[in-house]
Motif scaffolding. Sequence first.
Motif, PDB file in Angstrom:
ATOM      1  N   ALA A  98       0.237 -35.993 -11.668  1.00 29.22           N
ATOM      2  CA  ALA A  98       0.321 -37.150 -10.783  1.00 29.22           C
ATOM      3  C   ALA A  98       1.727 -37.762 -10.836  1.00 29.22           C
ATOM      4  O   ALA A  98       2.289 -37.930 -11.920  1.00 29.22           O
ATOM      5  CB  ALA A  98      -0.720 -38.186 -11.188  1.00 29.22           C
ATOM      6  N   ILE A  99       2.271 -38.089  -9.683  1.00 31.81           N
ATOM      7  CA  ILE A  99       3.596 -38.710  -9.586  1.00 31.81           C
ATOM      8  C   ILE A  99       3.485 -40.156  -9.093  1.00 31.81           C
ATOM      9  O   ILE A  99       4.299 -41.016  -9.454  1.00 31.81           O
ATOM     10  CB  ILE A  99       4.501 -37.892  -8.642  1.00 31.81           C
ATOM     11  N   GLU A 105      11.868 -36.872 -10.803  1.00 31.09           N
ATOM     12  CA  GLU A 105      13.063 -36.732 -11.637  1.00 31.09           C
ATOM     13  C   GLU A 105      13.011 -35.425 -12.418  1.00 31.09           C
ATOM     14  O   GLU A 105      11.977 -34.750 -12.467  1.00 31.09           O
ATOM     15  CB  GLU A 105      13.166 -37.920 -12.615  1.00 31.09           C
ATOM     16  N   GLU A 106      14.118 -35.080 -13.052  1.00 31.68           N
ATOM     17  CA  GLU A 106      14.197 -33.836 -13.816  1.00 31.68           C
ATOM     18  C   GLU A 106      13.146 -33.785 -14.916  1.00 31.68           C
ATOM     19  O   GLU A 106      12.544 -32.730 -15.175  1.00 31.68           O
ATOM     20  CB  GLU A 106      15.602 -33.691 -14.415  1.00 31.68           C
ATOM     21  N   GLU A 110      10.199 -30.971 -16.019  1.00 34.92           N
ATOM     22  CA  GLU A 110      10.055 -30.437 -17.379  1.00 34.92           C
ATOM     23  C   GLU A 110       8.656 -30.690 -17.914  1.00 34.92           C
ATOM     24  O   GLU A 110       8.056 -29.818 -18.560  1.00 34.92           O
ATOM     25  CB  GLU A 110      11.104 -31.065 -18.291  1.00 34.92           C
ATOM     26  N   HIS A 111       8.102 -31.890 -17.651  1.00 37.38           N
ATOM     27  CA  HIS A 111       6.742 -32.205 -18.083  1.00 37.38           C
ATOM     28  C   HIS A 111       5.736 -31.250 -17.446  1.00 37.38           C
ATOM     29  O   HIS A 111       4.796 -30.769 -18.093  1.00 37.38           O
ATOM     30  CB  HIS A 111       6.389 -33.641 -17.693  1.00 37.38           C
ATOM     31  N   GLY A 148      14.252 -35.203  -6.635  1.00 39.29           N
ATOM     32  CA  GLY A 148      14.760 -36.152  -5.652  1.00 39.29           C
ATOM     33  C   GLY A 148      13.810 -36.431  -4.518  1.00 39.29           C
ATOM     34  O   GLY A 148      14.044 -37.352  -3.716  1.00 39.29           O
ATOM     35  N   LEU A 149      12.706 -35.694  -4.414  1.00 42.01           N
ATOM     36  CA  LEU A 149      11.714 -35.909  -3.360  1.00 42.01           C
ATOM     37  C   LEU A 149      10.611 -36.838  -3.868  1.00 42.01           C
ATOM     38  O   LEU A 149      10.431 -37.025  -5.062  1.00 42.01           O
ATOM     39  CB  LEU A 149      11.120 -34.569  -2.915  1.00 42.01           C
ATOM     40  N   HIS A 150       9.858 -37.405  -2.929  1.00 42.31           N
ATOM     41  CA  HIS A 150       8.755 -38.296  -3.274  1.00 42.31           C
ATOM     42  C   HIS A 150       7.428 -37.577  -3.053  1.00 42.31           C
ATOM     43  O   HIS A 150       7.287 -36.792  -2.104  1.00 42.31           O
ATOM     44  CB  HIS A 150       8.804 -39.563  -2.422  1.00 42.31           C
TER      45      HIS A 150
END
Length: 426
Positions: A98-99, A105-106, A110-111, A148-150
């Motif tokens: 979930a974002i 972000e980078e 990685e997560h 950089g995207l949402h």
Amino acid sequence: MPDTRILRAFGAVNIGSFRVSAMIVGQDDTGAMRVLGSAHRMSEGVKRGYVTDMRAASHAIRQVVEKAENEAGTAVSSVWLGCSGAGLSSKIASVEIAIGGRRIEEHDIEHLLYAARDHIQPDGRMVLHAQPAHYTLDGAHGVADPKGLHAEALGVDIHVTLADGAPVRNLIEAVQGAHLDVEAVVASPLASAYACLGREERELGVALIEIGAEVTNVSVFAGGMLLGLKSVPLGSNDITDAIASTLGIRRGQAERLKCVSGSAIASPSDRREMIPVHGPGETPDGRLARGADEHNRIPRAELVGVVTDRLSYLASEVGKALKAMGFGSGQAGQVVLTGGGAELHGIAEYMQGALGRAVRIGKAVDLTGLPEAHATPGFATLAGLCLYAADDPVDIRSVGPSATEVHHYGVGAIFGRVMRAVREYF
């Protein structure tokens, strides 16, 4: 142009059932790759991609690496090792986090990749590669770089390449027996793709068929990712054996006939053309091949008939593998043939008719310093190993820990996502 300096050197070894080969490639301060040395010799102690005699295999590896080192003027202590046997296969694992609509972000990526490690299910087999194929944003496929995207949710499809553990460990020990370390074991279809396939081909959809001496690997690419991989336990040596058995001749004679006079395409003149069974300088022993005349010559049509008969069976098995991976007959997506078996005269035309696809022969990209003898389909994997080593793509098993909410898909959901990707490109 100013002189460039070699900053890094990569060693590669490809162990096949027909030959073992080695290459040393240097990367200069501009990033350009240059072949420093390469060599090959007949394989020993290997059958259908499996080590059957450890001492013989190690001796062959040591000998060919020393030849490459002498040509390069430098020594290597470790190599990237190609693997074409060991029952290669692959599958896709999909994971999502979930974002919450914010910017990716980078550390989110990685997560996600770290979380995907828990969803690799080797089912008792060895994992050779676990690489991010492509990302998804809120279920939408085909995202190369999500940074950089949402999005509300960020997902990734991981391509997992599997092999039988014991045969791979035997390959590694054979190399270690030649006093070399193994940087990594690379599935030969992945290496061959680096050498033979362009980025656009992998985006549009392409099947790569690597015809080795005793194993044929069939892989499918689309959307820039490897979608599937299957091994077929057949190769060009099966054609050689069929020629030897049918004509009652030695394997060496059969191999020469296949390479010099064999063809996958018949012609009207084949019945009139008589070809000698004995090679140049070979002393006749009084034994005649079946169907031969008093000079031990056979009609070329007899040879072509045996070649196409065995090739028909191989094409049938390759077609089944492609269909199982969603790459059926149709207009989109071409087929690229590589490996030593792709050097058979007329094979591209034959496979095009058998598979109902546009077919071309895949050779290694133009590498500076690549000898003409190694710029052939039979050495594409070797060159690709060096290119793969220089690129050193991300493997999720090397990604650090994370603490992010994760959602993973069940088998049915994963299959659905993969099939949607296949339908999108094919």
